[in-house]
Design an enzyme around this catalytic site. Sequence first.
Site, mmCIF file in Angstrom:
data_model
loop_
_atom_site.group_PDB
_atom_site.id
_atom_site.type_symbol
_atom_site.label_atom_id
_atom_site.label_comp_id
_atom_site.label_asym_id
_atom_site.label_seq_id
_atom_site.Cartn_x
_atom_site.Cartn_y
_atom_site.Cartn_z
ATOM 1 N N GLU A 108 0.847 -1.200 0.000
ATOM 2 C CA GLU A 108 0.000 0.000 0.000
ATOM 3 C C GLU A 108 0.879 1.245 0.000
ATOM 4 O OE1 GLU A 108 -2.609 1.582 -0.514
ATOM 5 O OE2 GLU A 108 -4.012 1.404 1.152
ATOM 6 N N ASP A 109 0.350 2.359 -0.512
ATOM 7 C CA ASP A 109 1.141 3.585 -0.555
ATOM 8 C C ASP A 109 1.210 4.276 0.809
ATOM 9 O OD1 ASP A 109 -1.559 4.238 -0.613
ATOM 10 O OD2 ASP A 109 -1.411 5.697 -2.236
ATOM 11 N N ASP A 147 -3.300 6.271 6.587
ATOM 12 C CA ASP A 147 -3.643 7.530 7.244
ATOM 13 C C ASP A 147 -4.334 7.202 8.566
ATOM 14 O OD1 ASP A 147 -4.354 10.073 7.901
ATOM 15 O OD2 ASP A 147 -5.579 10.473 6.153
ATOM 16 N N PHE A 171 -1.072 16.604 3.549
ATOM 17 C CA PHE A 171 -1.448 15.843 2.358
ATOM 18 C C PHE A 171 -0.247 15.751 1.418
ATOM 19 C CE2 PHE A 171 -3.615 14.283 -1.300
ATOM 20 C CZ PHE A 171 -4.575 13.461 -0.736
ATOM 21 N N ARG A 201 0.308 11.895 -9.899
ATOM 22 C CA ARG A 201 0.896 10.544 -9.946
ATOM 23 C C ARG A 201 2.145 10.556 -10.825
ATOM 24 N NH1 ARG A 201 -3.015 7.203 -7.468
ATOM 25 N NH2 ARG A 201 -5.150 7.583 -8.121
HETATM 26 P P1 IMP Z 1 -7.026 5.566 5.716
HETATM 27 O O1 IMP Z 1 -8.170 4.599 5.583
HETATM 28 O O2 IMP Z 1 -7.445 6.800 6.461
HETATM 29 O O3 IMP Z 1 -5.809 4.926 6.311
HETATM 30 O O4 IMP Z 1 -6.700 6.094 4.265
HETATM 31 C C1 IMP Z 1 -5.872 5.427 3.395
HETATM 32 C C2 IMP Z 1 -6.039 5.892 1.969
HETATM 33 O O5 IMP Z 1 -6.322 7.310 1.880
HETATM 34 C C3 IMP Z 1 -4.744 5.698 1.199
HETATM 35 O O6 IMP Z 1 -4.704 4.429 0.592
HETATM 36 C C4 IMP Z 1 -4.770 6.812 0.187
HETATM 37 O O7 IMP Z 1 -5.462 6.393 -0.962
HETATM 38 C C5 IMP Z 1 -5.564 7.913 0.842
HETATM 39 N N1 IMP Z 1 -4.690 8.950 1.450
HETATM 40 C C6 IMP Z 1 -4.611 9.295 2.750
HETATM 41 N N2 IMP Z 1 -3.732 10.303 2.946
HETATM 42 C C7 IMP Z 1 -3.243 10.611 1.722
HETATM 43 C C8 IMP Z 1 -2.256 11.578 1.279
HETATM 44 O O8 IMP Z 1 -1.653 12.362 2.031
HETATM 45 N N3 IMP Z 1 -2.013 11.589 -0.059
HETATM 46 C C9 IMP Z 1 -2.626 10.752 -0.947
HETATM 47 N N4 IMP Z 1 -3.539 9.843 -0.557
HETATM 48 C C10 IMP Z 1 -3.850 9.750 0.763
#
Ligand code: IMP
Length: 219
Positions: free
Chosen positions: A133-134, A137, A186, A199
């Site tokens: 995963e990238d 958050d 972000f 991207r």
């Molecule tokens: P979570 O469920 O809050 O952990 O969100 C995870 C997903 O939110 C990641 O897989 C990303 O697609 C997106 N995301 C959260 N923060 C960022 C950011 O700073 N940049 C780009 N995508 C983000």
Amino acid sequence: MENDKKYIVLGDDYKGYPLNMFCVPKHYEDDLEHVLIPAGLINDRIERLAREIIQDFRHEAITGLCVLKGGYKFFTDLLDKIKALNRNSEESVPLAVDFIRVKSYTGTTSGEMTVTGIDNLENLKDKNVLIVEDIIDTGKTMIKLLEILQKYNPKSIKVASLLTKRRASGTGFKPHYLGFEVPDKFVVGYALDYNEYFRDLNHICVINQHGIEKYTTKK
Ligand code: IMP
């Protein structure tokens, strides 16, 4: 001195590098605050993560599961490094790959999520799955994804994430393999997007207000 944390922590006051110290596409020059993690550093850190993964899995086959779209750069670069280690060391781990997309329905109280892309999730049965995963958050996406995948009885599931965000609230989920912990800003680039933009930017950068306004879809 040994660092007991198994990842790099970028503090809240860490501002990375000015944009004009690196090459960024002209079309994004006005939309970014600073370069948080240059592509070269990302590359070097991934090399180390690949080594840790190989050491942990030893001879056991891995099914790398790429979470699209944001995870695709990390996935290909991580696999390239694992493949290089496989070619050049006594120990090697067989690799299979698959790709998924996850979609959350934030409007619903149950926090429903669908997983698409893969031919058949049943194929994960008895496999050592490595989710790639990238960014994590709040951790909600990953916790839900793990819950869904566990139902298909893989032998094991581990998570590799290039980034996690340091935030006061959230689930506190920490991946097994982690590149960097970053401030609660972000970030874009290296396949991470804002509304599908950025991207095509090599470095991981912090987006600025101008960028947010420019790329926010007008309703
Ligand atoms: P979570 O469920 O809050 O952990 O969100 C995870 C997903 O939110 C990641 O897989 C990303 O697609 C997106 N995301 C959260 N923060 C960022 C950011 O700073 N940049 C780009 N995508 C983000």
